[in-house]
Design a protein around this motif. Structure first.
Motif, PDB file in Angstrom:
ATOM      1  N   ALA A 198      48.298   2.737  44.164  1.00 38.05           N
ATOM      2  CA  ALA A 198      49.393   3.142  43.278  1.00 38.05           C
ATOM      3  C   ALA A 198      49.377   2.331  41.993  1.00 38.05           C
ATOM      4  O   ALA A 198      49.593   2.865  40.895  1.00 38.05           O
ATOM      5  CB  ALA A 198      50.727   2.972  44.000  1.00 38.05           C
ATOM      6  N   ARG A 199      49.113   1.052  42.107  1.00 33.99           N
ATOM      7  CA  ARG A 199      49.079   0.181  40.923  1.00 33.99           C
ATOM      8  C   ARG A 199      47.883   0.521  40.038  1.00 33.99           C
ATOM      9  O   ARG A 199      48.013   0.650  38.819  1.00 33.99           O
ATOM     10  CB  ARG A 199      49.020  -1.276  41.370  1.00 33.99           C
ATOM     11  CG  ARG A 199      49.079  -2.286  40.236  1.00 33.99           C
ATOM     12  CD  ARG A 199      49.152  -3.712  40.772  1.00 33.99           C
ATOM     13  NE  ARG A 199      48.004  -4.025  41.606  1.00 33.99           N
ATOM     14  CZ  ARG A 199      48.061  -4.218  42.917  1.00 33.99           C
ATOM     15  NH1 ARG A 199      49.213  -4.143  43.546  1.00 33.99           N
ATOM     16  NH2 ARG A 199      46.970  -4.492  43.614  1.00 33.99           N
ATOM     17  N   ALA A 200      46.717   0.705  40.640  1.00 35.26           N
ATOM     18  CA  ALA A 200      45.507   0.989  39.864  1.00 35.26           C
ATOM     19  C   ALA A 200      45.574   2.352  39.191  1.00 35.26           C
ATOM     20  O   ALA A 200      45.011   2.541  38.108  1.00 35.26           O
ATOM     21  CB  ALA A 200      44.279   0.915  40.767  1.00 35.26           C
ATOM     22  N   ALA A 201      46.262   3.308  39.819  1.00 35.60           N
ATOM     23  CA  ALA A 201      46.341   4.657  39.268  1.00 35.60           C
ATOM     24  C   ALA A 201      47.379   4.789  38.173  1.00 35.60           C
ATOM     25  O   ALA A 201      47.412   5.811  37.484  1.00 35.60           O
ATOM     26  CB  ALA A 201      46.647   5.657  40.380  1.00 35.60           C
ATOM     27  N   GLN A 202      48.240   3.808  38.005  1.00 35.86           N
ATOM     28  CA  GLN A 202      49.241   3.796  36.944  1.00 35.86           C
ATOM     29  C   GLN A 202      50.113   5.057  36.949  1.00 35.86           C
ATOM     30  O   GLN A 202      50.364   5.669  35.913  1.00 35.86           O
ATOM     31  CB  GLN A 202      48.563   3.666  35.576  1.00 35.86           C
ATOM     32  CG  GLN A 202      47.683   2.436  35.454  1.00 35.86           C
ATOM     33  CD  GLN A 202      46.899   2.425  34.156  1.00 35.86           C
ATOM     34  OE1 GLN A 202      47.404   2.071  33.105  1.00 35.86           O
ATOM     35  NE2 GLN A 202      45.638   2.849  34.222  1.00 35.86           N
ATOM     36  N   GLY A 203      50.536   5.458  38.133  1.00 39.43           N
ATOM     37  CA  GLY A 203      51.435   6.600  38.237  1.00 39.43           C
ATOM     38  C   GLY A 203      50.756   7.945  38.344  1.00 39.43           C
ATOM     39  O   GLY A 203      51.432   8.964  38.480  1.00 39.43           O
ATOM     40  N   HIS A 204      49.419   7.998  38.274  1.00 40.55           N
ATOM     41  CA  HIS A 204      48.681   9.258  38.420  1.00 40.55           C
ATOM     42  C   HIS A 204      48.538   9.533  39.915  1.00 40.55           C
ATOM     43  O   HIS A 204      47.742   8.890  40.607  1.00 40.55           O
ATOM     44  CB  HIS A 204      47.315   9.127  37.760  1.00 40.55           C
ATOM     45  CG  HIS A 204      46.600  10.431  37.581  1.00 40.55           C
ATOM     46  ND1 HIS A 204      46.299  11.261  38.641  1.00 40.55           N
ATOM     47  CD2 HIS A 204      46.126  11.067  36.467  1.00 40.55           C
ATOM     48  CE1 HIS A 204      45.667  12.336  38.196  1.00 40.55           C
ATOM     49  NE2 HIS A 204      45.554  12.238  36.879  1.00 40.55           N
ATOM     50  N   ILE A 205      49.300  10.490  40.418  1.00 36.10           N
ATOM     51  CA  ILE A 205      49.399  10.702  41.858  1.00 36.10           C
ATOM     52  C   ILE A 205      48.057  11.126  42.453  1.00 36.10           C
ATOM     53  O   ILE A 205      47.624  10.618  43.493  1.00 36.10           O
ATOM     54  CB  ILE A 205      50.488  11.744  42.166  1.00 36.10           C
ATOM     55  CG1 ILE A 205      51.847  11.218  41.698  1.00 36.10           C
ATOM     56  CG2 ILE A 205      50.522  12.064  43.655  1.00 36.10           C
ATOM     57  CD1 ILE A 205      52.954  12.228  41.767  1.00 36.10           C
ATOM     58  N   GLY A 206      47.371  12.058  41.805  1.00 33.30           N
ATOM     59  CA  GLY A 206      46.073  12.501  42.308  1.00 33.30           C
ATOM     60  C   GLY A 206      45.061  11.378  42.324  1.00 33.30           C
ATOM     61  O   GLY A 206      44.285  11.228  43.272  1.00 33.30           O
TER      62      GLY A 206
END
Length: 391
Positions: A198-206
């Motif tokens: 979740a942290r690495a994706a910066q809010g990008h759910i996919g």
């Protein structure tokens, strides 16, 4: 569990869509239905779930219970097989006026089940100017019970005349904790991995789901984020650029190979290749060669898009990396997207100045602009790598 429950961190949008779905039921029952309109524009940063929100709203419109999430209507919408849903997503770099006019013709029919006819246009910003003009005419005078749902990253990506005729739903980037909770509860991801993804994706759910569930995605991320410390010379910059572009090409080839083969085989079959009998030959009938050439052009455009999207994802990873470096240089108390690489970030922060870091971020953004303008990827990425080395 309703269809809106899958939208992570979008409480405000869900409230608006829920009220509109209730108003839509009033219209079906013969009421006025204030709050329901025939054209909607779903916007928000990549990964916030624009298409998911539009599809959930579609289910709420077509479900007798307003989107219960477990009936046949909801299930058909979610898998894309509902007869009253016309969903389209541009596969190539753009979506032309010819395709749009065909879509409008399909949209003109009345709903088969008496509720609504929904046109879900994903990535509507890829429509050309002529195509957007065609969409404008369609939403200015829509058939009864027809609803257009357009999706684009920002309202400005669509013509102002289209925006003015749509109700805009703006989705926001969900918080890290909300995405981590989604991964842990829906995908049974262990808590540490869910927090990392979740942290690495910066809010990008996919992207978060991919990082959490796919070891290959984590390996590709590590390869991209190892680039900054590897740029020790001009040769290393050229090598890094070649590797990045080659990886994007391989991903595009892997993603399209099977689909291209099946599409080509199906088209050849339609145009009679291999047919036998009186008056038939084993080659393509008249018009087949032109159709095949058109298909090949679409396939090439689709591969180019996938390659460009892959490169863009890697560039955004680098932007996040240097943003973290900048945060450390200024001593900002913010969450680091790449907290797992804190040692590397600290070395980069100590080895340069904030001005150099900002120039590196600018170089990455310039590379993105050049790729969007169809500059040769190898040349654009090489120039960026050299700029990253210089600072």
């Amino acid at each position: 569990m309703g269809v809106f429950d899958d939208l992570v961190g979008q409480d405000q949008a869900v409230a608006v869509l829920s009220r509109a779905a209730a108003a839509a039921r009033e219209v079906v029952e013969g009421g006025r239905g204030a709050g329901m309109t025939h054209a909607w524009l779903f916007t928000g940063p990549p990964g916030t779930g624009r298409e998911d929100a539009a599809r959930a709203f579609t289910a709420a419109l077509l479900c007798p219970d307003g989107g219960c999430g477990h009936c046949d209507q909801c299930h058909q919408v979610m898998i894309g097989s509902h007869p009253d849903l016309e969903a389209v997503r541009p596969q190539g770099l753009s979506y032309g006026v010819k395709q749009t006019r065909e879509l409008i013709l399909r949209a003109a029919g009345a709903p088969t089940q008496g509720r609504w006819r929904v046109i879900l246009f994903e990535d509507a910003d890829r429509a050309t100017e002529s195509a957007q003009n065609a969409v404008l005419k369609a939403i200015e005078e829509p058939p009864p019970r027809t609803v257009w749902l357009l999706c684009s990253p920002a309202p400005d990506d669509m013509m102002i005349t289209i925006r003015s005729r749509c109700r805009v739903i703006t989705l926001t980037t969900p918080r890290t904790q909300a995405v981590a909770h989604m991964l842990a509860t829906r995908d049974s991801v262990p808590e540490p991995m869910a927090q990392f993804a979740a942290r690495a994706a910066q809010g990008h759910i996919g992207r978060a789901r991919s990082l959490a569930l796919d070891e290959g995605a984590r390996s590709r991320r590590e390869a991209v984020l190892s680039i900054p410390k590897a740029l020790t010379g001009v040769g290393e910059c050229i090598t890094a650029a070649e590797r990045l572009v080659k990886t994007a090409e391989e991903e595009a080839a892997a993603a399209t190979a099977t689909l291209n083969e099946s599409e080509t085989a199906e088209l050849r079959k339609i145009y009679g290749e291999g047919s036998t009998g009186k008056g038939l030959n084993r080659g393509l009938v008249r018009g087949g060669a032109g159709a095949l050439k058109e298909l090949e052009d679409r396939q090439k455009s689709r591969a180019t898009r996938i390659k460009r999207d892959s490169l863009d994802a890697a560039l955004l990873e680098l932007v996040a990396y240097y943003r973290d470096v900048l945060a450390m240089q200024f001593g900002a108390r913010v969450e680091l997207a790449n907290d797992d690489l804190r040692f590397d970030l600290d070395q980069q922060a100590r080895g340069g100045t904030p001005e150099e870091t900002l120039r590196r971020i600018d170089a990455i953004m310039l590379c993105r602009e050049r790729l969007e303008a169809n500059v040769n990827p190898q040349i654009a990425v090489e120039a960026m790598m050299l700029s990253l080395r210089r600072g």
